[in-house]
Scaffold this motif. Structure first.
Motif, PDB file in Angstrom:
ATOM      1  N   THR A  36       5.725  -9.158   2.580  1.00  0.00           N
ATOM      2  CA  THR A  36       6.006  -7.866   1.812  1.00  0.00           C
ATOM      3  C   THR A  36       7.226  -7.114   2.325  1.00  0.00           C
ATOM      4  O   THR A  36       7.476  -6.982   3.696  1.00  0.00           O
ATOM      5  CB  THR A  36       4.804  -7.016   1.901  1.00  0.00           C
ATOM      6  OG1 THR A  36       3.578  -7.702   1.425  1.00  0.00           O
ATOM      7  CG2 THR A  36       4.886  -5.755   1.332  1.00  0.00           C
TER       8      THR A  36
ATOM      9  N   LEU B   5       8.540  -3.394   3.057  1.00  0.00           N
ATOM     10  CA  LEU B   5       7.954  -2.275   3.123  1.00  0.00           C
ATOM     11  C   LEU B   5       9.104  -1.240   2.912  1.00  0.00           C
ATOM     12  O   LEU B   5       9.911  -1.196   3.545  1.00  0.00           O
ATOM     13  CB  LEU B   5       7.142  -2.064   4.722  1.00  0.00           C
ATOM     14  CG  LEU B   5       6.732  -0.571   4.959  1.00  0.00           C
ATOM     15  CD1 LEU B   5       5.597  -0.371   4.016  1.00  0.00           C
ATOM     16  CD2 LEU B   5       6.295  -0.674   6.398  1.00  0.00           C
TER      17      LEU B   5
ATOM     18  N   GLU C 113       6.172  -3.045  -1.065  1.00  0.00           N
ATOM     19  CA  GLU C 113       4.993  -1.696  -0.948  1.00  0.00           C
ATOM     20  C   GLU C 113       5.789  -0.577  -0.547  1.00  0.00           C
ATOM     21  O   GLU C 113       6.355  -0.379   0.316  1.00  0.00           O
ATOM     22  CB  GLU C 113       3.982  -2.052  -0.052  1.00  0.00           C
ATOM     23  CG  GLU C 113       3.096  -3.319  -0.291  1.00  0.00           C
ATOM     24  CD  GLU C 113       1.981  -2.829  -1.202  1.00  0.00           C
ATOM     25  OE1 GLU C 113       1.846  -1.886  -1.373  1.00  0.00           O
ATOM     26  OE2 GLU C 113       1.718  -3.886  -1.997  1.00  0.00           O
TER      27      GLU C 113
ATOM     28  N   VAL D  93       5.352   3.448   0.568  1.00  0.00           N
ATOM     29  CA  VAL D  93       4.335   4.571   1.068  1.00  0.00           C
ATOM     30  C   VAL D  93       5.146   5.852   1.405  1.00  0.00           C
ATOM     31  O   VAL D  93       6.396   5.586   1.681  1.00  0.00           O
ATOM     32  CB  VAL D  93       3.546   4.058   2.224  1.00  0.00           C
ATOM     33  CG1 VAL D  93       2.478   2.875   1.875  1.00  0.00           C
ATOM     34  CG2 VAL D  93       4.438   3.644   3.453  1.00  0.00           C
TER      35      VAL D  93
ATOM     36  N   GLU E 152       0.208   5.775   6.228  1.00  0.00           N
ATOM     37  CA  GLU E 152       0.166   4.815   5.251  1.00  0.00           C
ATOM     38  C   GLU E 152       0.809   3.667   5.716  1.00  0.00           C
ATOM     39  O   GLU E 152       0.420   2.356   5.378  1.00  0.00           O
ATOM     40  CB  GLU E 152       0.711   5.507   3.910  1.00  0.00           C
ATOM     41  CG  GLU E 152      -0.163   6.557   3.394  1.00  0.00           C
ATOM     42  CD  GLU E 152       0.663   6.834   2.106  1.00  0.00           C
ATOM     43  OE1 GLU E 152      -0.048   6.998   1.003  1.00  0.00           O
ATOM     44  OE2 GLU E 152       1.852   7.546   2.244  1.00  0.00           O
ATOM     45  N   ALA E 153       1.941   3.800   6.178  1.00  0.00           N
ATOM     46  CA  ALA E 153       2.892   2.725   6.642  1.00  0.00           C
ATOM     47  C   ALA E 153       1.962   1.586   7.773  1.00  0.00           C
ATOM     48  O   ALA E 153       2.243   0.527   7.586  1.00  0.00           O
ATOM     49  CB  ALA E 153       4.330   3.231   7.485  1.00  0.00           C
TER      50      ALA E 153
ATOM     51  N   LEU F 177      -0.620  -0.446   6.146  1.00  0.00           N
ATOM     52  CA  LEU F 177       0.075  -1.582   5.635  1.00  0.00           C
ATOM     53  C   LEU F 177       0.237  -2.480   6.601  1.00  0.00           C
ATOM     54  O   LEU F 177       0.118  -3.797   6.177  1.00  0.00           O
ATOM     55  CB  LEU F 177       1.245  -1.101   4.823  1.00  0.00           C
ATOM     56  CG  LEU F 177       0.744  -0.599   3.216  1.00  0.00           C
ATOM     57  CD1 LEU F 177       2.109  -0.204   2.709  1.00  0.00           C
ATOM     58  CD2 LEU F 177      -0.012  -1.880   2.507  1.00  0.00           C
TER      59      LEU F 177
ATOM     60  N   ARG G 253      -2.415  -4.630   7.665  1.00  0.00           N
ATOM     61  CA  ARG G 253      -3.204  -5.652   6.650  1.00  0.00           C
ATOM     62  C   ARG G 253      -1.961  -6.740   6.135  1.00  0.00           C
ATOM     63  O   ARG G 253      -2.456  -7.695   5.468  1.00  0.00           O
ATOM     64  CB  ARG G 253      -3.818  -4.766   5.752  1.00  0.00           C
ATOM     65  CG  ARG G 253      -3.341  -4.117   4.928  1.00  0.00           C
ATOM     66  CD  ARG G 253      -4.499  -3.461   3.948  1.00  0.00           C
ATOM     67  NE  ARG G 253      -3.941  -2.557   2.834  1.00  0.00           N
ATOM     68  CZ  ARG G 253      -3.197  -2.962   2.048  1.00  0.00           C
ATOM     69  NH1 ARG G 253      -3.150  -4.172   1.501  1.00  0.00           N
ATOM     70  NH2 ARG G 253      -2.787  -2.100   1.113  1.00  0.00           N
ATOM     71  N   LEU G 254      -0.854  -6.244   6.055  1.00  0.00           N
ATOM     72  CA  LEU G 254       0.146  -7.290   5.468  1.00  0.00           C
ATOM     73  C   LEU G 254       1.117  -7.918   6.377  1.00  0.00           C
ATOM     74  O   LEU G 254       1.414  -7.469   7.416  1.00  0.00           O
ATOM     75  CB  LEU G 254       0.932  -6.411   4.321  1.00  0.00           C
ATOM     76  CG  LEU G 254       0.008  -5.883   3.239  1.00  0.00           C
ATOM     77  CD1 LEU G 254       0.801  -4.974   2.259  1.00  0.00           C
ATOM     78  CD2 LEU G 254      -0.617  -6.824   2.517  1.00  0.00           C
TER      79      LEU G 254
ATOM     80  N   ILE H  84       4.856  -8.330   7.180  1.00  0.00           N
ATOM     81  CA  ILE H  84       6.134  -7.458   6.541  1.00  0.00           C
ATOM     82  C   ILE H  84       7.465  -8.352   6.821  1.00  0.00           C
ATOM     83  O   ILE H  84       7.393  -8.787   7.950  1.00  0.00           O
ATOM     84  CB  ILE H  84       6.267  -6.071   7.150  1.00  0.00           C
ATOM     85  CG1 ILE H  84       4.781  -5.374   6.973  1.00  0.00           C
ATOM     86  CG2 ILE H  84       7.320  -5.423   6.897  1.00  0.00           C
ATOM     87  CD1 ILE H  84       4.692  -4.897   5.548  1.00  0.00           C
TER      88      ILE H  84
END
Length: 121
Positions: free
Chosen positions: A11, A13, A38, A40, A45-46, A49, A52-53, A55
């Motif tokens: 992802t 970010l 994604e 944010v 919020e960052a 993320l 769970r992801l 990057i």
């Protein structure tokens, strides 16, 4: 025989608190060929993320209203995730963990973003 599990998709970010700039950055990344973006607008919020992801790299606006993206930058730098800082400021003071991080001055254009992103691959 079961197929081998696929690698988790990576992802991009984008941390940007200005909706128009966030949308523009997302569209530029799409033009370059990135589909999994994604966006944010805050440090909290960052961080959620990042927890769970996976990057691939991050584009971080330095100033996020009443906070800066420095905590996100430090975490990603320590995890060896490439980042670029975007800012309208003349100078930004980055911590040692992020030494050498590219700075992209706002307003930036597609070609400038593409050049920085190409350096990550």
């Amino acid at each position: 025989m079961a197929p081998a599990p696929s690698a988790p998709s990576l992802t991009i970010l984008v941390v940007e608190d200005e909706p128009i700039i966030a949308l523009n950055t997302e569209m530029m990344l799409s033009t370059i060929g990135f589909e999994n973006v994604e966006v944010v607008g805050s440090v909290a919020e960052a961080m959620a993320l990042i927890d769970r992801l996976s990057i691939e790299f991050a584009i971080l606006d330095f100033s996020l209203g009443s906070e800066t993206s420095i905590p996100v930058a430090v975490r990603l730098c320590e995890e060896k995730v490439p980042i670029v800082i975007t800012t309208g400021f003349e100078e930004v003071d980055l911590p040692p963990a992020c030494a050498g991080t590219p700075i992209l001055r706002k307003p930036y254009r597609l070609g400038e973003l593409e050049t920085v992103v190409a350096s990550f691959r």
